[in-house]
Design a protein around this motif. Structure first.
Motif, PDB file in Angstrom:
ATOM      1  N   ASN A  46       0.866  -1.169   0.000  1.00 16.90           N
ATOM      2  CA  ASN A  46       0.000   0.000   0.000  1.00 16.90           C
ATOM      3  C   ASN A  46       0.908   1.225   0.000  1.00 16.90           C
ATOM      4  O   ASN A  46       1.220   1.791   1.045  1.00 16.90           O
ATOM      5  CB  ASN A  46      -0.920   0.012   1.217  1.00 16.90           C
ATOM      6  CG  ASN A  46      -1.868   1.210   1.212  1.00 16.90           C
ATOM      7  OD1 ASN A  46      -1.787   2.071   0.331  1.00 16.90           O
ATOM      8  ND2 ASN A  46      -2.746   1.280   2.191  1.00 16.90           N
ATOM      9  N   GLN A  93       0.499   4.171  -0.441  1.00 20.50           N
ATOM     10  CA  GLN A  93      -0.052   5.396   0.143  1.00 20.50           C
ATOM     11  C   GLN A  93       0.259   5.514   1.630  1.00 20.50           C
ATOM     12  O   GLN A  93       0.102   6.604   2.208  1.00 20.50           O
ATOM     13  CB  GLN A  93      -1.561   5.458  -0.097  1.00 20.50           C
ATOM     14  CG  GLN A  93      -2.125   6.873  -0.053  1.00 20.50           C
ATOM     15  CD  GLN A  93      -3.554   6.932  -0.541  1.00 20.50           C
ATOM     16  OE1 GLN A  93      -4.471   6.587   0.194  1.00 20.50           O
ATOM     17  NE2 GLN A  93      -3.744   7.362  -1.797  1.00 20.50           N
ATOM     18  N   THR A  94       0.685   4.431   2.281  1.00 19.29           N
ATOM     19  CA  THR A  94       1.083   4.526   3.689  1.00 19.29           C
ATOM     20  C   THR A  94       2.317   5.406   3.849  1.00 19.29           C
ATOM     21  O   THR A  94       2.583   5.915   4.941  1.00 19.29           O
ATOM     22  CB  THR A  94       1.375   3.135   4.261  1.00 19.29           C
ATOM     23  OG1 THR A  94       2.425   2.515   3.505  1.00 19.29           O
ATOM     24  CG2 THR A  94       0.141   2.259   4.222  1.00 19.29           C
TER      25      THR A  94
END
Length: 380
Positions: free
Chosen positions: A352, A354-355
């Motif tokens: 992910n 976007q973390t």
């Protein structure tokens, strides 16, 4: 036949071990020789007791062709190949005992084994010498066209106006030519004893190996050329590429020369990203602070790697399901993680991106390299 000093010393030691053995009059070690245009034969390489007068080859001494109760021959064999022979002579036929016979058989076996290794060493050494000569020729021939390319690029740069939008392209050409020249210099140093590598590993690298250096460099100086090359590759492939805008201040801080391996790690990650992510998937380089760590991330917007493979792909020789349809060795990620750990860092996979930043995609793959803010001290 050229035999090493190491083998000749071993032969002398083996034969000298029979000194004091009652009844043994002479031991002679022969090595098989045969060259194009000559008859094969047995040539003496050592004898005991040592004599200043070398004995002639077996085929030129008619007396050796006749059987003698006081003489025995122990062949030196490697499979069906005759490498040589050990000739033993005693003062009388009664001297031969089963114990002495076994000792001489063991001596011949040891000499045969070491002679086989020595001949293989000689063959490989000759082969390496020929390859070294060929490599020297290739390196020499490559330098001339590279020098010409640099000259033409410099001339083209002079003809461009300072505000020309084509100047960055020509400047990048010059940078790449300089990098190729350094690669060739590194290739030219392969196998030369004077070029000691800082790392002791033998894994294949994408960039020239780092030699011991006291010169400091910033992470930005290491990563910017790779980012520029990735941007050009993405343009050719019709992909979206994202570079750090702007570069964080910590990327300009000088770090020890040993941190040059960061370029090798990122080069491996970029190669994997372009090779294995789906066509058209966006990619990028992202830099961030991770507490007391510095984070360098190569991400792509393709499908996430399957959970069962996320740790396995860092093992040497292991490749993910999607990568098996394409060429590759399964060594890049294992090498990258090892290099990261050698510098006190860590390499892991996040699925992910976007973390790390809200501007990155939610789904995809993010290979995150973290390094300590303070580089580890170099061992004295």
């Amino acid at each position: 036949m050229l035999l090493s000093e190491r083998f000749l010393a071993l032969a002398q030691q083996q034969l000298d071990c029979f000194e004091g053995e009652e009844g043994i009059a002479r031991l002679v070690l022969y090595v098989a020789r045969g060259q194009d245009g000559t008859e094969p034969g047995l040539e003496m390489v050592h004898q005991w007791p040592d004599s200043a007068t070398p004995l002639p080859p077996v085929e030129t001494d008619p007396a050796l062709r006749a059987p003698a109760a006081e003489r025995r021959w122990y062949p030196l064999r490697e499979g069906n190949l005759l490498l040589g022979a050990l000739r033993a002579e005693c003062s009388s036929a009664a001297t031969w005992t089963r114990g002495l016979d076994r000792r001489l058989e063991a001596c011949a076996g040891a000499l045969a084994y070491n002679l086989s290794l020595d001949l293989e060493r000689s063959r490989l050494s000759h082969q390496l010498q020929l390859q070294r000569e060929q490599l020297d020729l290739v390196v020499h021939q490559l330098r001339n066209p590279l020098a010409a390319l640099r000259t033409y690029a410099q001339l083209l740069l002079r003809r461009l106006e300072p505000e020309s939008q084509h100047r960055p392209l020509v400047e990048n050409l010059l940078d790449e030519q300089g990098r190729l020249d350094r690669y060739i210099t590194a290739i030219d140093g392969i196998g030369r004893e004077s070029r000691l590598l800082e790392a002791q590993g033998s894994s294949a690298l994408l960039l020239p190996p780092m030699l011991p250096s006291r010169q400091k460099q910033s992470l930005r100086s290491l990563l910017a050329p790779l980012a520029d090359r990735a941007a050009a590759t993405a343009t050719l492939q019709g992909r979206s590429w994202s570079s750090p805008q702007p570069w964080p201040d910590w990327s300009d801080v000088e770090r020890p020369g040993e941190d040059g391996v960061v370029a090798e790690i990122i080069a491996n990650l970029l190669e994997n990203a372009f090779r294995y992510s789906p066509s058209g998937a966006p990619l990028g380089l992202h830099l961030s602070n991770q507490g007391d760590q510095r984070g360098i991330c190569i991400w792509d917007g393709g499908p996430a790697i399957h959970p069962s493979e996320r740790e396995q792909i860092f093992e040497q020789g292991v490749r993910g399901e999607r990568s098996r349809e394409r060429s590759g060795s399964g060594l890049g990620l294992a090498l990258a993680r090892q290099l990261a750990e050698d510098r006190g860092g860590e390499l892991r996979l996040l699925c992910n991106p976007q973390t790390l930043s809200p501007e990155l995609p939610v789904e995809g793959n993010a290979f995150l390299l973290t390094l300590p803010a303070e580089a580890p001290a170099t061992p004295a």
